[in-house]
Design an enzyme around this catalytic site. Sequence first.
Site, PDB file in Angstrom:
ATOM      1  N   ASN A 144       0.827  -1.197   0.000  1.00  0.00           N
ATOM      2  CA  ASN A 144       0.000   0.000   0.000  1.00  0.00           C
ATOM      3  C   ASN A 144       0.877   1.268   0.000  1.00  0.00           C
ATOM      4  O   ASN A 144       1.979   1.237  -0.530  1.00  0.00           O
ATOM      5  CB  ASN A 144      -1.024  -0.023   1.141  1.00  0.00           C
ATOM      6  N   ARG A 145       0.364   2.356   0.565  1.00  0.00           N
ATOM      7  CA  ARG A 145       1.026   3.645   0.348  1.00  0.00           C
ATOM      8  C   ARG A 145       1.995   4.037   1.460  1.00  0.00           C
ATOM      9  O   ARG A 145       1.762   3.729   2.623  1.00  0.00           O
ATOM     10  CB  ARG A 145      -0.035   4.743   0.174  1.00  0.00           C
TER      11      ARG A 145
ATOM     12  N   HIS B  87      -2.436 -10.080  -2.823  1.00  0.00           N
ATOM     13  CA  HIS B  87      -3.232  -9.134  -3.609  1.00  0.00           C
ATOM     14  C   HIS B  87      -4.051  -9.827  -4.698  1.00  0.00           C
ATOM     15  O   HIS B  87      -3.936  -9.501  -5.876  1.00  0.00           O
ATOM     16  CB  HIS B  87      -2.299  -8.086  -4.214  1.00  0.00           C
TER      17      HIS B  87
ATOM     18  N   GLU C 135      -7.215  -7.276   0.924  1.00  0.00           N
ATOM     19  CA  GLU C 135      -5.810  -7.386   1.293  1.00  0.00           C
ATOM     20  C   GLU C 135      -5.668  -7.357   2.817  1.00  0.00           C
ATOM     21  O   GLU C 135      -5.821  -6.308   3.430  1.00  0.00           O
ATOM     22  CB  GLU C 135      -5.024  -6.239   0.657  1.00  0.00           C
TER      23      GLU C 135
END
Length: 379
Positions: free
Chosen positions: A89-90, A186, A343
Amino acid sequence: MKSISLLILGLSASLSAAAVPPPGADGKYTISAPGIRAQFIPFAAAITNLFVLDKNGIERDIILGHDSPSDYSADPGTHMGAIPGRYANRIGNAQFTLDGVTYHTPQNDGSNTLHSGPNGWGNRTFEVVAVSDNSITFGIHDPAFSTGMPGSIDANVTYTLTEKTWKIKIHALSPEARTPLMLTQHTYWNLDAFANPETDLIWNHTYYTPYSKRLLAPDPNMVPTGEITTIPQGDINDFWSAPKQLGTNLLTPGWVGNCGTGSGCEGYNNCWLVDKSPRIAKPVATLSSDWSGIKMEIYTGQAAVQLYSCYWMPGTTPIKSTQGGEGAAGNGLIKSGGCVALEAQDWNDGINHPEWGRNQFYGPGDDYNWEATYKFGLL
Ligand SMILES: *[C@@H]1O[C@H](CO)[C@@H](O)[C@H](O)[C@H]1NC(C)=O
Ligand SMILES: *[C@@H]1O[C@H](CO)[C@@H](O)[C@H](O)[C@H]1NC(C)=O
Ligand SMILES: *[C@@H]1O[C@H](CO)[C@@H](O)[C@H](O)[C@H]1NC(C)=O
């Protein structure tokens, strides 16, 4: 001397080749157990196909993927069936600070990092460590600073099938230095396998997360602000009070922008926290479809689940031949809303939120373990 060492090299190469069988003619490794069959490739340690029986006893391939392994390396950004890493993710502003040093990671999502950038694990070929009839293990050695993060990582991803069950175990070590480590699996799901003549979208899939009453509040680009939102009953993001179809709130104000006001993303791409004692042996999430009758339960000790309802699917990628290929129900292309990714992971961008108290830095002497079990059945 030279010829002897060459001979020994040749021997050890053929020994390891004997230990790990080659993939099938389609370039994929196939494993199976009663009521379930799955295929995998070394690229991104990805699952490519997952077959279970629907309510009519028809075998359905219920995940997104490509027919050919080479299609995966041509499309790594989508992370179909992949293991993103070393930090999923980020990462907000593509940087983090550890032990007083600020490190910079690649900006591949506006000014942020997504799935560790272009050289993340989702764009790497893993080694096949072991294969049996019902299990496969992939390994990766990720060198220091391959994605801007210090210290090398060694990790093994083991996928095992038992009756109607897919189990995933990841073990990782960071032997040299403390570094961010947060992994996930994912896979994109369509429990109708694109065979439902009424719809090739997932809005009629039912989702239930009884332990997820809290959400990480996102900024316009889906980076957590640090705030934690309690989800009111009846809210767009309420899947805790009762099972709900994913498309129930399609026309509710707030649907547009719910997964990013900056982009107008429609639907879901959010991080729900799981507030469940690990001692309670119940699924953290359940996804089902009335049409196929297929139901999936996710069991995991991970502290969050990101649900993404595939807003960004451009409608240009063909579904697999195992799902009817081009020209199947719908038009055979994966559309926006044609899938849902679930996820299991830790809290997004926890490395930039020390106030949350997450443990997302691992170093010498630490073991990183990630596990999830997906159980399939019928409604
Ligand atoms: C994947 O890695 C290759 C180099 O191996 C690079 O050229 C490419 O840009 C990367 N793709 C993405 C989408 O990050
Ligand atoms: C991965 O598996 C191999 C083979 O069993 C083992 O030698 C190695 O130590 C494992 N690495 C990790 C990080 O678990
Ligand atoms: C499918 O979803 C749409 C949008 O939420 C809804 O209007 C419709 O009633 C659903 N159909 C079924 C059979 O559940």
